[in-house]
Scaffold this motif. Structure first.
Motif, PDB file in Angstrom:
ATOM      1  N   TRP A  59      -7.127  -3.168  -0.237  1.00 58.91           N
ATOM      2  CA  TRP A  59      -6.600  -4.335  -0.799  1.00 58.91           C
ATOM      3  C   TRP A  59      -5.198  -4.248  -0.326  1.00 58.91           C
ATOM      4  O   TRP A  59      -4.484  -3.249  -0.043  1.00 58.91           O
ATOM      5  CB  TRP A  59      -6.683  -4.201  -2.447  1.00 58.91           C
ATOM      6  N   GLU A  69     -11.552 -11.247  -5.448  1.00 62.60           N
ATOM      7  CA  GLU A  69     -10.567 -10.631  -6.540  1.00 62.60           C
ATOM      8  C   GLU A  69     -11.232  -9.938  -7.334  1.00 62.60           C
ATOM      9  O   GLU A  69     -12.345 -10.018  -7.976  1.00 62.60           O
ATOM     10  CB  GLU A  69     -10.159 -11.964  -7.367  1.00 62.60           C
ATOM     11  N   GLU A 107      -1.493  -6.079  -1.841  1.00 61.92           N
ATOM     12  CA  GLU A 107      -0.942  -7.127  -2.785  1.00 61.92           C
ATOM     13  C   GLU A 107       0.545  -6.366  -3.009  1.00 61.92           C
ATOM     14  O   GLU A 107       0.761  -5.406  -2.896  1.00 61.92           O
ATOM     15  CB  GLU A 107      -1.743  -6.768  -4.197  1.00 61.92           C
ATOM     16  N   VAL A 147      -6.246  -7.466  -7.745  1.00 57.91           N
ATOM     17  CA  VAL A 147      -5.918  -7.280  -6.280  1.00 57.91           C
ATOM     18  C   VAL A 147      -7.076  -8.218  -5.604  1.00 57.91           C
ATOM     19  O   VAL A 147      -8.146  -8.429  -6.215  1.00 57.91           O
ATOM     20  CB  VAL A 147      -5.949  -6.010  -5.594  1.00 57.91           C
ATOM     21  N   LYS A 148      -6.794  -8.718  -4.145  1.00 62.42           N
ATOM     22  CA  LYS A 148      -7.841  -9.208  -3.407  1.00 62.42           C
ATOM     23  C   LYS A 148      -8.222  -8.029  -2.328  1.00 62.42           C
ATOM     24  O   LYS A 148      -7.623  -7.730  -1.643  1.00 62.42           O
ATOM     25  CB  LYS A 148      -7.269 -10.492  -2.847  1.00 62.42           C
ATOM     26  N   LEU A 149      -9.267  -7.901  -2.138  1.00 58.30           N
ATOM     27  CA  LEU A 149      -9.931  -6.936  -1.263  1.00 58.30           C
ATOM     28  C   LEU A 149      -9.863  -7.712   0.196  1.00 58.30           C
ATOM     29  O   LEU A 149     -10.105  -8.508   0.571  1.00 58.30           O
ATOM     30  CB  LEU A 149     -11.517  -6.769  -1.618  1.00 58.30           C
TER      31      LEU A 149
END
Length: 184
Positions: free
Chosen positions: A116, A87, A118, A103-105
């Motif tokens: 990312w 994150e 999202e 965001v989550k990579l």
């Protein structure tokens, strides 16, 4: 139906003129810096630039997030670790101020790419990728892509992808200048 993606070089006066051809039953040509409307609910932006620097130098410049505000007018910083499913917080300059996105990579390949995916927009999912490819020992290709899928793509897709295209091209040019050593 089988899809094949081919990369070809066009010989022109501009060294950055390249394109993709996506082969299906009908051929569709995508320009190097382009917006594609795949459907009412799906649009994508594709940009690339040739950088006269080693892939490792481009990657190091791109991922030195503390230095990013010195050369990027849009992406100001990425706060967090560059790891798959990590994150992070994107610091992005938009409409006169810095906005923050959690965001989550995804698709993290150290030395090559990260991105990312999202829900940044209401009722739409965004997928952004940065990629660095070695063309030869001293030349690289930097690719920046984004996909917007969902109902918002129908209503704001045209405006947002036009903004992205312009923004990505500016980011790419700035990355090129720094990686090539023009602003040091």
């Amino acid at each position: 139906m089988t899809r094949v993606r081919l990369r070809i070089l066009l010989k022109t006066n501009n060294t950055n003129d390249q394109c993709f051809i996506q082969a299906t039953e009908n051929f569709i040509v995508m320009k190097a810096n382009s917006i594609t409307k795949h459907s009412l609910f799906y649009r994508s932006v594709y940009t690339e630039i040739i950088i006269n620097a080693k892939k490792e130098k481009v990657w190091q410049t791109l991922t030195d997030f503390n230095e990013m505000p010195k050369w990027s007018r849009t992406m100001q910083r990425i706060e967090g670790e560059l790891l798959e499913n990590s994150e992070v917080i994107l610091h992005y300059f938009f409409q006169g101020r810095v906005k923050y996105f959690n965001v989550k990579l995804i698709e993290v390949e150290k030395g090559t790419q990260f991105g990312w995916s999202e829900k940044h927009f209401p009722m739409a999912k965004d997928k952004h990728i940065f990629r660095v490819e070695a063309l030869n020992e001293n030349t690289s290709r930097f690719i920046q892509t984004d996909q917007i899928k969902g109902i918002s793509a129908l209503f704001i897709g045209y405006a947002i992808t036009r903004y992205m295209l312009k923004s990505f091209a500016g980011f790419n040019e700035s990355l090129k200048e720094i990686a090539e050593g023009h602003n040091q």
